[in-house]
Design a protein around this motif. Structure first.
Motif, PDB file in Angstrom:
ATOM      1  N   ARG A  16      19.776  10.312  28.715  1.00 53.54           N
ATOM      2  CA  ARG A  16      18.573  10.148  27.911  1.00 53.54           C
ATOM      3  C   ARG A  16      18.481   8.769  27.291  1.00 53.54           C
ATOM      4  O   ARG A  16      18.116   8.606  26.123  1.00 53.54           O
ATOM      5  CB  ARG A  16      18.495  11.228  26.820  1.00 53.54           C
ATOM      6  N   PHE A  71      11.319   4.399  32.523  1.00 54.28           N
ATOM      7  CA  PHE A  71      11.930   5.732  32.446  1.00 54.28           C
ATOM      8  C   PHE A  71      12.371   5.968  31.010  1.00 54.28           C
ATOM      9  O   PHE A  71      13.513   5.679  30.649  1.00 54.28           O
ATOM     10  CB  PHE A  71      13.111   5.845  33.410  1.00 54.28           C
ATOM     11  N   ASN A  72      11.444   6.430  30.182  1.00 49.53           N
ATOM     12  CA  ASN A  72      11.802   6.793  28.822  1.00 49.53           C
ATOM     13  C   ASN A  72      12.391   8.196  28.838  1.00 49.53           C
ATOM     14  O   ASN A  72      12.046   8.993  29.706  1.00 49.53           O
ATOM     15  CB  ASN A  72      10.568   6.766  27.914  1.00 49.53           C
ATOM     16  N   PRO A  74      12.633  12.087  27.969  1.00 51.28           N
ATOM     17  CA  PRO A  74      11.485  12.978  27.813  1.00 51.28           C
ATOM     18  C   PRO A  74      11.079  13.136  26.357  1.00 51.28           C
ATOM     19  O   PRO A  74      11.917  13.049  25.461  1.00 51.28           O
ATOM     20  CB  PRO A  74      11.972  14.310  28.370  1.00 51.28           C
TER      21      PRO A  74
END
Lengths: 227, 109
Positions: A16, A71-72, A74
């Motif tokens: 993440r 791509f952060n 979620p």
């Protein structure tokens, strides 16, 4: 794209961590950019903006096309209350690409078996939110109907930059809730951030329909379509 | 992008297929003009045998993209594709209201 770059990208996503996959579209050469990487001024501005707006785009860099693929991690949905609605809401959150977390201090409710593959925290919401640290990519939905759980959850959520805060309950119970929160010292401007009754008005009746109405409201908020 | 138990993760699939010994290519929407059914960043992963997962449009440009991806796997080179769709034909190719979509295709090397 090199296999090693793909492996590193997937690794960052699993952890993440926000990361950008940058590609020269003419040559195909590509690499990863992390949030705290040192970059030259122009690129740093575009990279910062791409992360912030969560928007992938193609830049013109000295006449060459450079694609920034963002791509952060979620968007998170913190669901306070491991109630029936929460079971559907967690599934819908997953379906729309969000990351649900369930919080409930009551052991009988906070039973992970009712929430397959979802993180369940048996904790008081103020403690849980202090740990989860809601940011501007976090939504909070408060669902227990129990002021002892809902109120501290709302107070903690209002103290965060969460982009959405919703509370389940009828107009009447929401009005009573606002009175209680005012007694706790919250002002009207802060409390106006709470969406209550929670969810878009789609005439929802069943737990599943209520979950759908909440999810629709969260998506609207995420997309800037909510007043 | 999301990890999810319900949606297939394209990049995880690409890594898994590659790990299983398949040669794969990734197609990515890099630009759109006008209305487009999939946002910039949408991806499709293609295997040499023509299997694919994901989407770069509502439907019918996928066939052309898959073909181009197989060529990219064959020659090891990247390519940029552009599809422009008139309003009249928009529904046939699944671009709902017409528009232009740019797709970048790269083999995994």
């Amino acid at each position: 794209m090199k296999g090693a770059t793909l492996t590193a990208l997937n690794e960052a996503r699993r952890k993440r961590e926000g990361v950008i996959h940058a590609t020269w579209l003419d040559s195909g050469e590509s690499w990863l950019i992390c949030r705290d990487d040192a970059l030259d001024a122009d690129l740093a501005r575009d990279v910062g903006q791409a992360f912030r707006l969560d928007q992938s785009r193609t830049l013109d860099v000295g006449g060459r096309p450079l694609f920034l693929h963002v791509f952060n991690p979620p968007v998170r949905l913190i669901i306070v209350g491991a109630v029936h609605v929460a079971q559907s809401l967690a599934v819908l959150a997953r379906t729309t690409g969000m990351d649900p977390v369930i919080v409930d201090p009551r052991r009988a409710w906070a039973d992970a078996r009712r929430f397959p593959d979802v993180r369940v925290m048996e904790a008081w919401p103020d403690d849980a939110l202090a740990r989860l640290k809601p940011d501007h990519r976090t939504a909070v939905a408060v669902l227990t109907h129990d002021p002892r759980i809902d109120d501290p959850a709302l107070i903690a959520a209002l103290d965060s930059p969460a982009f959405y805060i919703g509370a389940l309950g009828s107009r009447r119970s929401h009005a009573r809730r606002l009175e209680r929160l005012a007694d706790e010292g919250l002002d009207g401007l802060a409390m106006a951030r709470i969406h209550g009754p929670v969810g878009l008005d789609i005439g929802a009746r069943s737990a599943e329909e209520i979950a759908l109405s909440i999810m629709a409201e969260v998506v609207a908020a995420r997309n800037g379509k909510l007043q | 992008m999301a990890e999810s138990g319900l949606m297939e993760d394209i990049l995880e699939t690409a890594e898994a297929w590659s790990g299983d010994g398949h040669r794969v290519a990734l197609a990515t929407v890099t630009r759109t003009w006008g209305s487009s059914p999939r946002p910039v960043g949408s991806q499709l992963v293609v295997r040499q045998d023509g299997s694919f997962r994901g989407s770069v449009s509502g439907g019918c440009i996928e066939a052309a993209v898959v073909e181009s991806a197989r060529e990219a796997i064959g020659d090891g080179r990247v390519r940029t594709l552009e599809f422009t769709v008139s309003n009249e034909r928009a529904w046939e190719v699944g671009l709902t209201c017409g528009g232009t979509i740019q797709v970048f295709v790269a083999p995994l090397i």
